[in-house]
Design a protein around this motif. Structure first.
Motif, PDB file in Angstrom:
ATOM      1  N   GLN A   1       0.840  -1.202   0.000  1.00  0.00           N
ATOM      2  CA  GLN A   1       0.000   0.000   0.000  1.00  0.00           C
ATOM      3  C   GLN A   1       0.880   1.259   0.000  1.00  0.00           C
ATOM      4  O   GLN A   1       0.662   2.189  -0.779  1.00  0.00           O
ATOM      5  CB  GLN A   1      -0.886  -0.046   1.248  1.00  0.00           C
ATOM      6  CG  GLN A   1      -1.923   1.043   1.333  1.00  0.00           C
ATOM      7  CD  GLN A   1      -2.749   0.919   2.615  1.00  0.00           C
ATOM      8  OE1 GLN A   1      -2.466   0.079   3.486  1.00  0.00           O
ATOM      9  NE2 GLN A   1      -3.766   1.750   2.740  1.00  0.00           N
ATOM     10  N   VAL A   2       1.883   1.259   0.874  1.00  0.00           N
ATOM     11  CA  VAL A   2       2.790   2.407   0.950  1.00  0.00           C
ATOM     12  C   VAL A   2       3.550   2.567  -0.373  1.00  0.00           C
ATOM     13  O   VAL A   2       3.708   3.678  -0.880  1.00  0.00           O
ATOM     14  CB  VAL A   2       3.771   2.249   2.131  1.00  0.00           C
ATOM     15  CG1 VAL A   2       4.942   3.222   2.016  1.00  0.00           C
ATOM     16  CG2 VAL A   2       3.041   2.455   3.449  1.00  0.00           C
TER      17      VAL A   2
ATOM     18  N   ALA B   1       1.308   4.041  -3.033  1.00  0.00           N
ATOM     19  CA  ALA B   1       1.025   5.456  -2.749  1.00  0.00           C
ATOM     20  C   ALA B   1       2.252   6.322  -3.006  1.00  0.00           C
ATOM     21  O   ALA B   1       2.159   7.404  -3.587  1.00  0.00           O
ATOM     22  CB  ALA B   1       0.550   5.608  -1.301  1.00  0.00           C
ATOM     23  N   ARG B   2       3.408   5.823  -2.602  1.00  0.00           N
ATOM     24  CA  ARG B   2       4.620   6.631  -2.835  1.00  0.00           C
ATOM     25  C   ARG B   2       4.981   6.658  -4.314  1.00  0.00           C
ATOM     26  O   ARG B   2       5.428   7.676  -4.833  1.00  0.00           O
ATOM     27  CB  ARG B   2       5.777   6.113  -1.978  1.00  0.00           C
ATOM     28  CG  ARG B   2       5.585   6.502  -0.501  1.00  0.00           C
ATOM     29  CD  ARG B   2       6.872   6.655   0.248  1.00  0.00           C
ATOM     30  NE  ARG B   2       7.827   7.524  -0.441  1.00  0.00           N
ATOM     31  CZ  ARG B   2       9.132   7.522  -0.193  1.00  0.00           C
ATOM     32  NH1 ARG B   2       9.629   6.707   0.703  1.00  0.00           N
ATOM     33  NH2 ARG B   2       9.927   8.340  -0.840  1.00  0.00           N
TER      34      ARG B   2
ATOM     35  N   ALA C   1       2.617   9.260  -5.921  1.00  0.00           N
ATOM     36  CA  ALA C   1       3.015  10.641  -5.656  1.00  0.00           C
ATOM     37  C   ALA C   1       4.261  11.001  -6.465  1.00  0.00           C
ATOM     38  O   ALA C   1       4.350  12.078  -7.066  1.00  0.00           O
ATOM     39  CB  ALA C   1       3.282  10.827  -4.157  1.00  0.00           C
TER      40      ALA C   1
ATOM     41  N   GLU D   1      -6.749  12.939  -8.004  1.00  0.00           N
ATOM     42  CA  GLU D   1      -5.829  13.659  -7.118  1.00  0.00           C
ATOM     43  C   GLU D   1      -6.196  13.358  -5.669  1.00  0.00           C
ATOM     44  O   GLU D   1      -7.372  13.333  -5.295  1.00  0.00           O
ATOM     45  CB  GLU D   1      -5.882  15.162  -7.379  1.00  0.00           C
ATOM     46  CG  GLU D   1      -4.786  15.885  -6.609  1.00  0.00           C
ATOM     47  CD  GLU D   1      -4.771  17.390  -6.858  1.00  0.00           C
ATOM     48  OE1 GLU D   1      -5.770  17.925  -7.367  1.00  0.00           O
ATOM     49  OE2 GLU D   1      -3.747  18.019  -6.526  1.00  0.00           O
ATOM     50  N   GLY D   2      -5.184  13.117  -4.843  1.00  0.00           N
ATOM     51  CA  GLY D   2      -5.416  12.783  -3.438  1.00  0.00           C
ATOM     52  C   GLY D   2      -5.548  11.284  -3.206  1.00  0.00           C
ATOM     53  O   GLY D   2      -5.666  10.837  -2.073  1.00  0.00           O
ATOM     54  N   SER D   3      -5.499  10.526  -4.291  1.00  0.00           N
ATOM     55  CA  SER D   3      -5.592   9.070  -4.169  1.00  0.00           C
ATOM     56  C   SER D   3      -4.341   8.453  -4.782  1.00  0.00           C
ATOM     57  O   SER D   3      -3.398   9.168  -5.135  1.00  0.00           O
ATOM     58  CB  SER D   3      -6.854   8.582  -4.888  1.00  0.00           C
ATOM     59  OG  SER D   3      -6.957   7.171  -4.807  1.00  0.00           O
ATOM     60  N   TYR D   4      -4.293   7.133  -4.884  1.00  0.00           N
ATOM     61  CA  TYR D   4      -3.153   6.467  -5.499  1.00  0.00           C
ATOM     62  C   TYR D   4      -3.620   5.233  -6.242  1.00  0.00           C
ATOM     63  O   TYR D   4      -4.759   4.777  -6.050  1.00  0.00           O
ATOM     64  CB  TYR D   4      -2.080   6.134  -4.457  1.00  0.00           C
ATOM     65  CG  TYR D   4      -2.532   5.215  -3.342  1.00  0.00           C
ATOM     66  CD1 TYR D   4      -2.436   3.832  -3.457  1.00  0.00           C
ATOM     67  CD2 TYR D   4      -3.073   5.739  -2.169  1.00  0.00           C
ATOM     68  CE1 TYR D   4      -2.850   2.999  -2.446  1.00  0.00           C
ATOM     69  CE2 TYR D   4      -3.497   4.910  -1.142  1.00  0.00           C
ATOM     70  CZ  TYR D   4      -3.382   3.538  -1.282  1.00  0.00           C
ATOM     71  OH  TYR D   4      -3.811   2.707  -0.272  1.00  0.00           O
TER      72      TYR D   4
ATOM     73  N   GLU E   1      -5.862   2.194  -4.782  1.00  0.00           N
ATOM     74  CA  GLU E   1      -6.262   2.482  -3.404  1.00  0.00           C
ATOM     75  C   GLU E   1      -7.504   1.702  -2.987  1.00  0.00           C
ATOM     76  O   GLU E   1      -7.605   1.238  -1.846  1.00  0.00           O
ATOM     77  CB  GLU E   1      -6.521   3.993  -3.213  1.00  0.00           C
ATOM     78  CG  GLU E   1      -6.872   4.318  -1.766  1.00  0.00           C
ATOM     79  CD  GLU E   1      -7.220   5.782  -1.512  1.00  0.00           C
ATOM     80  OE1 GLU E   1      -7.123   6.595  -2.445  1.00  0.00           O
ATOM     81  OE2 GLU E   1      -7.591   6.100  -0.370  1.00  0.00           O
TER      82      GLU E   1
END
Lengths: 408, 418
Positions: B89-90, B93-94, B97, B408-411, B414
């Motif tokens: 998950q990390v 997300a990274r 971004a 935007e604000g998601s990955y 998610e």
């Protein structure tokens, strides 16, 4: 903490930070931002830190102040793609931090007990990277940081480890010289393999010695050159000395000559000098972290390729020694690191475990130095697997020096 | 934070081969080909604008699929090194971004941190370079949707390893992978930097290790508005590729299943080695027969212009088919495969000279389709019968589900972790 020149200005006045708070705050949050953080039922003041992509990356605190006592910071990355970590700092010390922040992940929090004074929240990657945070009330007693004490104890323990490792090397080199003087090739080969690991365990700490009266660029006075130079990096003006020149005689020529005996005598003298110099070394916590990283670089640059032991092919012996030295350095930082960043500490420990378990599978009680020979076939089959395991250790380990340098 | 400087000179740089193509065609084509008319009908926008930026976030598919192919690709696959769901998950997300930063042409973090003991987060080799139309497309391999990661229930309905296909000569170290990154850009250093820095994030989060990779130069497929480029066999590749949005909806995008999979697609990647020296010494009539097209014009052997529809029924005076039974375009044509089409987005690659002294080069075949069986259907026929098989080997392979773009604000992905 040493500051280097940077490409961008980062020091921000409190006034500018406040301006950003006002610009970013919305509605009621704006009014709160100037106020004192309210306490939750457990007594901890609650401060929300919100990261957004607005205006090139913003790091916004819900409150600019709290009363002395426990303070909980809860961080939410809403849309800030350039910000992946934040730190709470007092002067140059990191008191709390969160990493791996990215938009979409759930909020994370940390709680610290703060005395009165000025603090800052550091948000690397934000347009304004530093936001002021003030705590009112009793000033905390001058920190007798337990982390600092733990790390300082670790450096002393590590200094002792280096010292005893070099002591043991002296003995091992004495045995190697004795076998060479006796002209006993088989014993000399065995004692060579047994002598190798000591230097490889602590090489990144002891490789900087220049003998008195020599210029720093003169390899004739460079102890590392005289003890451990490989054929690929020879300085013709100085010639070949040390362990690897002996390795060539024992494993390629398979003959002990007068020159071999001369090399062994020189080596004994130079290792004796090293043994006198090693106890004079003093270490900062970051030296241990950087030393460990340096040993892993040695694995990747010299052992994986099989260049270190080009004649004896006992590269896996050196590999294991480099890893052991790195693991020792890390182990002496661990009590402090567990307080600074338990997650990273565990990650590095786990990766060390992966590497040492992998090395176990190469042990061979009948092999020189206790490991299988790193033959061309073994290298072709396993080099990528070995290097990837070290890569997975190198990246997290490379983040430790900064943490121990800014702690306590 | 951006450390980039848009150079006026660089921004103004436009590289066009239009004149070159025109000249070549006019100089060599016979009057019967009506070269001027033929080329005038082709929308000619084959230029590079290094200031081009593509958005990462959105409500539709990820960038890098429908995006007109850039000049370079850096493709890499990864093995998961953990079964920790939170670590994945990390990482996603990274990565998301960081990709958003990279596609804007910005750094992913500090290059030269204030603290002497710190390591830089961004490796810096793309500083001062423009965004160069970078897209980074993330794919999730079959093993991601496992019980161990608690993601088995989220497996896209059609995601599974590819079946064994005729003529497969797959090498284990060029095959498989749990995650894929396809970075395309008009500047190879921009694409390389993206993959390099994303690979570092995979390692520092303790989540994934590199598996196999291909760096491709020269697009070997055309998007909307682009002239058809050539593969390393010297033939135009992708003349009949998917370009119309309606065809993307019909053949490429997943239209059903959970919301988070809609506008996703299945990515198939094949490393196709070419036996360059043998091909180069093959007579041109045989080369044309192998493909079923004329090398220079790209026209089917039954036509005169590149976009003429092949006439697979046409026979020569001796009764034999003009486009031979084993011709590449006959076996691959949608007319002969119950309407099946896949989006091809390939790139030419080279790995230098191989251990036998041959030029080591070929095609990084990348295709996108809403059902991996569509690729398998085509490749089963090609692998069994294609005249081209004498000159190529499929040596690498992978399959990945490419989720839609995050808002935007998601990955990416998610919804799987909710």
């Amino acid at each position: 903490m040493q500051r280097r020149n940077t490409l961008r200005p980062h020091a921000v006045s409190a006034g500018l930070a406040a301006l950003v708070l006002l610009a970013q705050g919305a509605g009621t949050a704006q009014a709160e931002a100037a106020g004192v953080a309210p306490a939750a039922a457990n007594g901890a003041a609650q401060v929300a830190i919100t990261l957004t992509g607005d205006n090139g990356g913003a790091c916004v605190l819900s409150h600019a102040e709290a009363k002395a006592g426990p303070v909980t910071f809860t961080i939410t990355n809403k849309t800030a793609t350039a910000i992946t970590e934040i730190e709470l700092m007092s002067d140059t010390r990191i008191l709390g931090e969160k990493e791996n922040l990215a938009p979409g992940l759930p909020p994370v929090s940390f709680t610290v007990t703060l005395g009165g004074g000025d603090y800052k929240v550091y948000c690397p990657g934000a347009k304004v990277e530093t936001v002021a945070f003030k705590v009112t009330g009793a000033v905390a007693a001058q920190p007798t940081s337990s982390v600092g004490v733990l790390l300082a104890d670790g450096t002393k323990g590590y200094a002792n480890y280096v010292d005893t490792t070099v002591d043991a090397m002296v003995t091992a080199i004495d045995r190697l010289k004795a076998a060479i003087d006796a002209g006993d090739l088989a014993t000399a080969q065995k004692t060579y393999a047994l002598a190798r690991p000591f230097y490889e365990r602590v090489e990144s700490d002891v490789e900087g010695f220049v003998l008195p009266g020599f210029d720093a660029t003169d390899n004739a006075g460079n102890l590392d050159y005289l003890i451990d130079m490989r054929e690929s990096n020879l300085d013709p003006a100085v010639g070949w000395h040390g362990l690897h020149a002996i390795e060539r005689d024992l494993f390629e020529a398979k003959a002990i000559t007068d020159n071999t005996r001369t090399l062994a005598a020189e080596l004994q003298k130079n290792v004796g000098l090293l043994d006198k110099l090693a106890p004079t070394l003093e270490y900062k916590p970051e030296d241990l972290a950087n030393g460990a990283a340096g040993l892993l670089e040695e694995v990747q640059s010299g052992k994986i390729s099989g260049e270190e032991e080009a004649f004896s092919h006992i590269d896996l012996v050196d590999f294991a020694a480099n890893v052991e030295g790195a693991q020792q350095a890390f182990a002496f930082l661990t009590p402090g690191m567990e307080k600074i960043d338990p997650a990273l500490t565990k990650q590095v420990q786990d990766q060390f475990d992966v590497v040492t378990e992998m090395l176990e599978s190469y042990r061979d009680p009948n092999g020189l130095g206790g490991y299988r020979l790193y033959s061309a076939e073994l290298k072709a089959a396993d080099a990528a697997k070995l290097s990837k395991a070290i890569q997975a250790l190198q990246e997290p380990l490379s983040r430790i020096a900064e943490k121990v340098a800014t702690a306590g | 934070m951006t450390l980039k400087h848009l150079s006026d000179a660089a921004a103004a740089l436009q590289i066009s081969r239009r004149g070159l193509l025109f000249g070549a065609a006019a100089g060599t084509a016979g009057a019967a080909m009506l070269p001027a008319a033929g080329f005038a009908a082709t929308p000619e926008t084959d230029t590079i604008d290094l200031s081009q930026r593509h958005p990462f976030y959105g409500k539709g598919p990820q960038a890098g699929i429908m995006t007109p192919p850039q000049r370079y690709v850096f493709f890499m696959t990864f093995d998961l090194t953990t079964q920790d769901r939170q670590a994945l998950q990390v990482l996603l997300a990274r990565w998301s971004a960081a990709i958003a930063q990279l596609m804007k042409g910005e750094t992913i973090g500090q290059v030269e941190p204030d603290r002497a003991e710190a390591v830089g987060l961004d490796t810096a080799e793309a500083l001062e370079l423009e965004p160069a139309g970078l897209t980074v497309t993330v794919g999730l391999g079959p093993n991601v949707f496992s019980d161990a990661l608690g993601l088995a229930a989220h497996r896209p309905a059609l995601l599974r390893p590819l079946v064994d296909l005729p003529s497969d000569a797959l090498k284990p170290d060029l095959t498989g992978g749990d995650l894929s990154l396809q970075a395309c850009a008009d500047d190879p250093q921009v694409a390389y930097h993206a993959i390099r820095d994303l690979a570092r994030i995979a390692k520092v989060t303790g989540t994934a290790a590199t598996r196999w990779t291909v760096m491709g130069f020269g697009r070997a497929s055309a998007g909307k508005g682009q002239a058809t480029p050539r593969n390393l066999m010297g033939f135009k590749d992708g003349t009949r590729n998917i370009v119309q949005p309606a065809d993307f909806d019909r053949h490429v995008w997943v239209q059903d299943g959970p919301d988070w999979q809609r506008h996703g697609t299945y990515q198939v990647v094949r490393k196709v080695q070419m036996h360059i020296e043998n091909w180069d010494t093959d007579r041109v009539s045989d080369q044309n027969a192998v493909f079923g097209r004329h090398k220079l014009s790209g026209a089917p052997l039954t036509g005169t212009k590149e976009f003429d529809t092949p006439d697979f029924a046409k026979t020569a005076t001796d009764g034999s088919p003009v486009i031979q039974d084993t011709a590449h375009i006959r076996l691959a044509a949608h007319e002969n495969n119950e309407g099946v089409k896949i989006l091809r987005r390939g790139f030419n690659y080279t790995d230098g000279i191989n251990q036998f002294g041959f030029l080591d080069a070929g095609l990084l075949f990348l295709s996108y389709q809403n059902d991996p069986a569509h690729f398998e259907r085509l490749q089963a026929r090609l692998g069994a019968s294609d005249a081209l098989n004498e000159y190529i080997s499929h040596i690498g392979s992978g399959i990945f589900f490419v989720p839609p773009a995050p808002t935007e604000g998601s990955y990416i992905g998610e919804a799987m972790f909710a």
